[in-house]
Structure formats: structure tokens, C-alpha cells
Design an enzyme around this catalytic site. Structure first.
Site, PDB file in Angstrom:
ATOM      1  N   ASP A  12      -1.789  -2.233  -4.139  1.00  0.00           N
ATOM      2  CA  ASP A  12      -3.222  -2.226  -3.839  1.00  0.00           C
ATOM      3  C   ASP A  12      -3.794  -0.842  -4.138  1.00  0.00           C
ATOM      4  OD1 ASP A  12      -3.232  -4.828  -2.917  1.00  0.00           O
ATOM      5  OD2 ASP A  12      -3.310  -4.308  -0.792  1.00  0.00           O
ATOM      6  N   MET A  13      -5.091  -0.792  -4.440  1.00  0.00           N
ATOM      7  CA  MET A  13      -5.730   0.504  -4.649  1.00  0.00           C
ATOM      8  C   MET A  13      -6.479   0.886  -3.381  1.00  0.00           C
ATOM      9  SD  MET A  13      -5.742   2.910  -6.747  1.00  0.00           S
ATOM     10  CE  MET A  13      -5.383   2.415  -8.431  1.00  0.00           C
ATOM     11  N   ARG A  32     -13.641  -5.012   6.763  1.00  0.00           N
ATOM     12  CA  ARG A  32     -14.114  -6.160   5.968  1.00  0.00           C
ATOM     13  C   ARG A  32     -15.592  -6.410   6.264  1.00  0.00           C
ATOM     14  NH1 ARG A  32      -9.831  -6.418   3.383  1.00  0.00           N
ATOM     15  NH2 ARG A  32     -11.260  -5.845   1.751  1.00  0.00           N
ATOM     16  N   LYS A  46       0.851  -1.203   0.000  1.00  0.00           N
ATOM     17  CA  LYS A  46       0.000   0.000   0.000  1.00  0.00           C
ATOM     18  C   LYS A  46       0.882   1.247   0.000  1.00  0.00           C
ATOM     19  CE  LYS A  46      -4.363  -1.618   1.790  1.00  0.00           C
ATOM     20  NZ  LYS A  46      -4.128  -3.045   1.631  1.00  0.00           N
ATOM     21  N   THR A  94     -12.401 -11.611  -6.734  1.00  0.00           N
ATOM     22  CA  THR A  94     -13.779 -11.551  -6.243  1.00  0.00           C
ATOM     23  C   THR A  94     -14.162 -12.894  -5.638  1.00  0.00           C
ATOM     24  OG1 THR A  94     -16.090 -11.222  -6.932  1.00  0.00           O
ATOM     25  CG2 THR A  94     -14.645 -12.220  -8.562  1.00  0.00           C
ATOM     26  N   HIS A  95     -15.171 -12.859  -4.743  1.00  0.00           N
ATOM     27  CA  HIS A  95     -15.736 -14.119  -4.230  1.00  0.00           C
ATOM     28  C   HIS A  95     -17.133 -14.326  -4.775  1.00  0.00           C
ATOM     29  CE1 HIS A  95     -13.275 -11.932  -1.260  1.00  0.00           C
ATOM     30  NE2 HIS A  95     -12.604 -13.048  -1.266  1.00  0.00           N
ATOM     31  N   LYS A 102     -14.162  -5.023  -6.823  1.00  0.00           N
ATOM     32  CA  LYS A 102     -15.350  -4.147  -6.802  1.00  0.00           C
ATOM     33  C   LYS A 102     -15.043  -2.836  -6.082  1.00  0.00           C
ATOM     34  CE  LYS A 102     -18.759  -7.854  -6.996  1.00  0.00           C
ATOM     35  NZ  LYS A 102     -19.965  -8.440  -6.372  1.00  0.00           N
ATOM     36  N   GLY A 103     -14.204  -2.885  -5.034  1.00  0.00           N
ATOM     37  CA  GLY A 103     -13.869  -1.659  -4.291  1.00  0.00           C
ATOM     38  C   GLY A 103     -14.374  -1.735  -2.870  1.00  0.00           C
ATOM     39  N   ARG A 135      -5.342  -6.030 -11.347  1.00  0.00           N
ATOM     40  CA  ARG A 135      -6.283  -6.819 -10.545  1.00  0.00           C
ATOM     41  C   ARG A 135      -7.600  -6.034 -10.564  1.00  0.00           C
ATOM     42  NH1 ARG A 135      -4.889  -6.283  -4.617  1.00  0.00           N
ATOM     43  NH2 ARG A 135      -3.487  -8.052  -4.809  1.00  0.00           N
ATOM     44  N   GLN A 164     -10.896  -0.547  -9.404  1.00  0.00           N
ATOM     45  CA  GLN A 164     -12.122  -0.830  -8.638  1.00  0.00           C
ATOM     46  C   GLN A 164     -13.356  -0.547  -9.501  1.00  0.00           C
ATOM     47  OE1 GLN A 164     -10.567   2.199  -6.282  1.00  0.00           O
ATOM     48  NE2 GLN A 164     -10.234   0.978  -4.439  1.00  0.00           N
TER      49      GLN A 164
HETATM   50  C1  FAD Z   1      -7.550 -10.667  -3.734  1.00  0.00           C
HETATM   51  C2  FAD Z   1      -8.316  -9.408  -3.401  1.00  0.00           C
HETATM   52  C3  FAD Z   1      -7.642  -8.195  -3.373  1.00  0.00           C
HETATM   53  C4  FAD Z   1      -8.339  -7.019  -3.094  1.00  0.00           C
HETATM   54  N1  FAD Z   1      -7.700  -5.812  -3.201  1.00  0.00           N
HETATM   55  C5  FAD Z   1      -8.404  -4.672  -3.074  1.00  0.00           C
HETATM   56  C6  FAD Z   1      -7.802  -3.407  -3.325  1.00  0.00           C
HETATM   57  O1  FAD Z   1      -6.612  -3.288  -3.645  1.00  0.00           O
HETATM   58  N2  FAD Z   1      -8.580  -2.294  -3.184  1.00  0.00           N
HETATM   59  C7  FAD Z   1      -9.914  -2.369  -2.845  1.00  0.00           C
HETATM   60  O2  FAD Z   1     -10.587  -1.328  -2.778  1.00  0.00           O
HETATM   61  N3  FAD Z   1     -10.493  -3.558  -2.602  1.00  0.00           N
HETATM   62  C8  FAD Z   1      -9.785  -4.702  -2.704  1.00  0.00           C
HETATM   63  N4  FAD Z   1     -10.411  -5.900  -2.480  1.00  0.00           N
HETATM   64  C9  FAD Z   1     -11.768  -5.945  -1.869  1.00  0.00           C
HETATM   65  C10 FAD Z   1     -12.866  -5.820  -2.928  1.00  0.00           C
HETATM   66  O3  FAD Z   1     -12.892  -4.498  -3.401  1.00  0.00           O
HETATM   67  C11 FAD Z   1     -14.255  -6.164  -2.342  1.00  0.00           C
HETATM   68  O4  FAD Z   1     -14.571  -5.250  -1.346  1.00  0.00           O
HETATM   69  C12 FAD Z   1     -14.369  -7.567  -1.777  1.00  0.00           C
HETATM   70  O5  FAD Z   1     -13.668  -8.489  -2.552  1.00  0.00           O
HETATM   71  C13 FAD Z   1     -15.832  -7.995  -1.727  1.00  0.00           C
HETATM   72  O6  FAD Z   1     -16.361  -8.017  -3.032  1.00  0.00           O
HETATM   73  P1  FAD Z   1     -16.715  -9.355  -3.852  1.00  0.00           P
HETATM   74  O7  FAD Z   1     -16.191  -9.174  -5.225  1.00  0.00           O
HETATM   75  O8  FAD Z   1     -16.214 -10.555  -3.150  1.00  0.00           O
HETATM   76  O9  FAD Z   1     -18.284  -9.325  -4.009  1.00  0.00           O
HETATM   77  P2  FAD Z   1     -19.462  -9.124  -2.942  1.00  0.00           P
HETATM   78  O10 FAD Z   1     -20.699  -8.975  -3.770  1.00  0.00           O
HETATM   79  O11 FAD Z   1     -19.128  -8.075  -1.958  1.00  0.00           O
HETATM   80  O12 FAD Z   1     -19.476 -10.506  -2.199  1.00  0.00           O
HETATM   81  C14 FAD Z   1     -19.887 -11.711  -2.800  1.00  0.00           C
HETATM   82  C15 FAD Z   1     -19.966 -12.781  -1.699  1.00  0.00           C
HETATM   83  O13 FAD Z   1     -18.644 -13.115  -1.262  1.00  0.00           O
HETATM   84  C16 FAD Z   1     -18.600 -13.270   0.165  1.00  0.00           C
HETATM   85  N5  FAD Z   1     -17.761 -12.192   0.739  1.00  0.00           N
HETATM   86  C17 FAD Z   1     -17.297 -11.100   0.089  1.00  0.00           C
HETATM   87  N6  FAD Z   1     -16.542 -10.341   0.915  1.00  0.00           N
HETATM   88  C18 FAD Z   1     -16.548 -10.943   2.094  1.00  0.00           C
HETATM   89  C19 FAD Z   1     -15.965 -10.631   3.369  1.00  0.00           C
HETATM   90  N7  FAD Z   1     -15.222  -9.544   3.564  1.00  0.00           N
HETATM   91  N8  FAD Z   1     -16.209 -11.465   4.397  1.00  0.00           N
HETATM   92  C20 FAD Z   1     -16.958 -12.550   4.211  1.00  0.00           C
HETATM   93  N9  FAD Z   1     -17.529 -12.904   3.036  1.00  0.00           N
HETATM   94  C21 FAD Z   1     -17.332 -12.123   2.004  1.00  0.00           C
HETATM   95  C22 FAD Z   1     -20.023 -13.153   0.647  1.00  0.00           C
HETATM   96  O14 FAD Z   1     -20.585 -14.430   0.675  1.00  0.00           O
HETATM   97  C23 FAD Z   1     -20.697 -12.311  -0.413  1.00  0.00           C
HETATM   98  O15 FAD Z   1     -22.086 -12.520  -0.531  1.00  0.00           O
HETATM   99  C24 FAD Z   1      -9.733  -7.080  -2.791  1.00  0.00           C
HETATM  100  C25 FAD Z   1     -10.394  -8.304  -2.822  1.00  0.00           C
HETATM  101  C26 FAD Z   1      -9.722  -9.446  -3.137  1.00  0.00           C
HETATM  102  C27 FAD Z   1     -10.471 -10.735  -3.223  1.00  0.00           C
END
Ligand code: FAD
Length: 307
Positions: A132-133, A290, A98, A229-230, A185-186, A182, A161
Site C-alpha cells: 500500500d502507499m 475513511r 504497509k 476507486t468507487h 486517488k490518495g 494499483r 496516488q
Molecule cells: C482497493 C483500494 C485500495 C486503496 N489503497 C490505497 C493506498 O494504498 N493508499 C492510499 O492513499 N489510498 C488508498 N485507497 C483510498 C483511495 O486513495 C481513496 O481515498 C478512496 O478510494 C476514495 O476515493 P474514490 O476513488 O472512491 O473517489 P471519491 O471521489 O472519493 O468517491 C467517489 C464516491 O465513492 C463513495 N466513497 C468513496 N470513499 C468512500 C468511503 N470511504 N466511505 C463511503 N463511501 C465512499 C462515495 O459515494 C463517493 O461519492 C484505496 C482505495 C481502494 C478502493
């Protein structure tokens, strides 16, 4: 802002809540699912276990926004030490850094100098560094510093993002430059004129950004994209694009402890999967953010806390 999210973000900065929640054994049990430990040794152990299961990793020591140059230098040295240990332990792992930890609030020159030191160390070990952003106020400067660093060190990427209105334009510019990106979503609280307030728009934009990258000429040069993403719908879109376009340099990325089954399933199906492992003693504010990310995550926390 959603009141639950506002409350969680306020709790993230509250010493009283910190004392209460960090003193509660149940919180530690839940946190251990997302943060494998407070020391580098514990984090490396977690990376070793991931590698043994066919998963790559990226390491991130928790921390943000330092206020002195000395703190920024200490953090920079810590990044370099991680790179040395990854090399010594022969792990399949890079690092995520960061810029605010390396002093961006103190001046772009401070962050640029420290980033350069980290990239020099990474180059020595033939490793890769992801910037990271952070919040939207840093996006322009992060892209500028990435561009500046890339001239000397090719193995550096950054993050876009999909909630930001500016991201489609950034993706077009950066893809043309062959930037390793990478896509996430943000995770920060942003005003509506800067970020889409509606989750459906953020999701639709996420897929659009992946599609733009898949179509981009930069792919001819093998520009690496990380689908981070998850969300099963986003993962499905990533799989479709990778399969249809034979995108061998693309990978999936997920956070440690989230979507573990999905991580394993993707790896089993032959996709590259990298797990983002955060660790360190300052897990409390990170963990609360988180939880604040999406209201649905609170249910996730409670299910695991009481389940
Ligand atoms: C490898 C990685 C690097 C990242 N780097 C950055 C970055 O540099 N800058 C930035 O702004 N963001 C970063 N993020 C965070 C990202 O912006 C999202 O806030 C986060 O990934 C949740 O979004 P989602 O795509 O999983 O979808 P969502 O729609 O938020 O989640 C989909 C499903 O995944 C599960 N889930 C998601 N997040 C969580 C959690 N925190 N705890 C438990 N379950 C969860 C839940 O079941 C949820 O219903 C990163 C995420 C990942 C995976």
C-alpha cells in the site's frame, strides 16, 4: 485543510472520542459494513463469501506505524500467517501490506528485511503482495523498497496516488519496469505543493494515469493494473480503456462495503474485481480516516447511521 476533515482527523487520535464512539452500538453497526470483524477468522469468512459471489479479495490487517522492531516482527509474522491461511483455505485472495507496519520508521533495512520475509512466504504459496502507499513522505522509499524486492520476488506490486504531483513521472518510470500498479486517488492530508488540492484535478489526473498505463509499452509484458476507486466516472474510464485495448490483466478494486452493487455489476459484466478487506481490533482510527477522506463520506455515514 477543510475544517470538517481536520475535526475528524483530530477525533481519530482522541481517546475521549474513541471511548465515546466505540462504546456506541450504532457505530459498531456502521463499522460492520466496512470492517467484517476483528479476527482473521471473521475476515476469511468474509473473503469466502466474496469468492462465492465471483469476487477476488485482498486482505489487510489494520494497523500502521510501529515504534519497535519487536512490533514490526510481530506484524510481519501476522502477514505470513494470513498467507498461510489463504493457502490452507484455498481462497482467491492476496494481501495488502504497509511498510510502516513492518518498521519503515525504524529504518529502510528493517522494513526491507521484514518485507523480504513476507515475500518469501508469498512465493512459497505462489501468492501476490501489494505494498500500500502511505503518506507522501514515504512514497520515494516505498518505490525504492518495491524495486529492491522485485529483483528477487516478481509477485509484488505497489500503489500510485493521483493526487500527488509526482505521480505521472512515477507511472512512466514504473510502467517501463513492468510494475504491477494499483491506481488510487490518495487518502492522506498533503500540502498543496505536493498534492493537487482540487478534486477535479485529482480526478483528471486519475484518468490521465490510466491512459498512460494503457498506452505504455509495459503492457506488452502484461503489466497488471488495478483501477481502485468507487467513483463511477473513474470506473467508466477504466472500462473504456480495458475494452478498447483488450487489457486482460487489468482489474477493478474497491473497499469492502463500498459500492457493493457496482462490484457485482462489474463482475457480472466479465471484469475482474477484487475487494479490499480490512479487519482487526484497531478499526477506530482507520474508520475515522475513511470518514475524513471526503466530506461527502460524512453524509454517507450519517445516512447509514440514522437510515
Ligand atoms: C482497493 C483500494 C485500495 C486503496 N489503497 C490505497 C493506498 O494504498 N493508499 C492510499 O492513499 N489510498 C488508498 N485507497 C483510498 C483511495 O486513495 C481513496 O481515498 C478512496 O478510494 C476514495 O476515493 P474514490 O476513488 O472512491 O473517489 P471519491 O471521489 O472519493 O468517491 C467517489 C464516491 O465513492 C463513495 N466513497 C468513496 N470513499 C468512500 C468511503 N470511504 N466511505 C463511503 N463511501 C465512499 C462515495 O459515494 C463517493 O461519492 C484505496 C482505495 C481502494 C478502493
Amino acid at each position: 485543510m477543510n475544517p470538517i476533515r481536520a475535526a475528524l482527523l483530530a477525533m481519530a487520535g482522541s481517546p475521549t472520542w474513541k471511548k465515546l464512539l466505540t462504546g456506541w452500538g450504532a457505530t459498531h453497526r456502521v463499522v460492520a459494513r466496512f470492517v467484517p470483524g476483528e479476527t482473521l477468522d471473521e475476515a476469511l469468512e468474509a473473503v469466502r463469501a466474496l469468492n462465492a459471489r465471483g469476487l477476488k479479495a485482498t486482505l489487510n490487517p489494520l494497523g500502521e506505524n510501529v515504534s519497535t522492531e519487536a512490533e514490526a516482527e510481530t506484524a510481519t509474522e501476522a502477514y505470513c500467517e494470513i498467507l498461510e491461511r489463504i493457502e490452507a483455505d484455498h481462497l482467491d485472495c492476496n494481501i495488502s501490506v504497509k511498510l510502516t507496519v513492518m518498521g519503515l520508521d525504524l529504518g529502510e533495512d528493517v522494513a526491507a528485511r521484514n518485507l523480504s520475509h513476507v515475500l518469501q512466504t508469498a512465493a512459497m504459496y505462489n501468492n501476490f503482495v501489494r505494498i500500500d502507499m502511505e503518506a507522501s513522505e514515504y512514497v520515494g522509499r516505498t518505490i525504492d523498497l518495491w524495486r529492491q524486492a522485485r529483483r528477487e520476488y516478481p509477485a509484488v506490486g505497489t500503489v500510485i496516488q493521483s493526487y500527488l504531483r509526482r505521480s505521472a513521472a512515477d507511472v512512466d518510470t514504473l510502467a517501463a519496469e513492468g510494475a504491477p500498479l494499483r491506481i488510487v486517488k490518495g487518502a492522506y492530508a498533503e500540502p498543496e505543493d505536493v498534492a493537487f488540492p482540487d478534486k477535479n484535478d485529482v480526478d483528471a489526473e486519475y484518468v490521465r494515469l490510466l491512459e498512460r498505463l494503457a498506452e505504455s509499452d509495459a503492457l506488452a509484458a502484461g503489466s497488471a493494473v488495478a483501477v481502485a476507486t468507487h467513483d463511477p466516472a473513474m470506473v467508466a474510464a477504466g472500462r473504456r480503456l480495458i475494452d478498447d485495448n483488450d487489457l486482460v490483466s487489468w482489474e477493478f478494486q474497491m473497499l469492502y462495503g463500498i459500492g457493493a452493487n457496482l462490484q457485482q455489476e462489474l463482475a457480472r459484466d466479465g471484469y475482474r474485481v477484487r475487494v479490499y478487506v480490512s479487519y482487526g481490533p484497531s478499526w477506530y482510527p482507520w474508520f475515522m480516516r475513511r470518514l475524513a477522506e471526503r466530506p461527502a463520506n460524512i453524509g454517507f455515514f450519517l445516512r447509514h447511521l440514522f437510515g
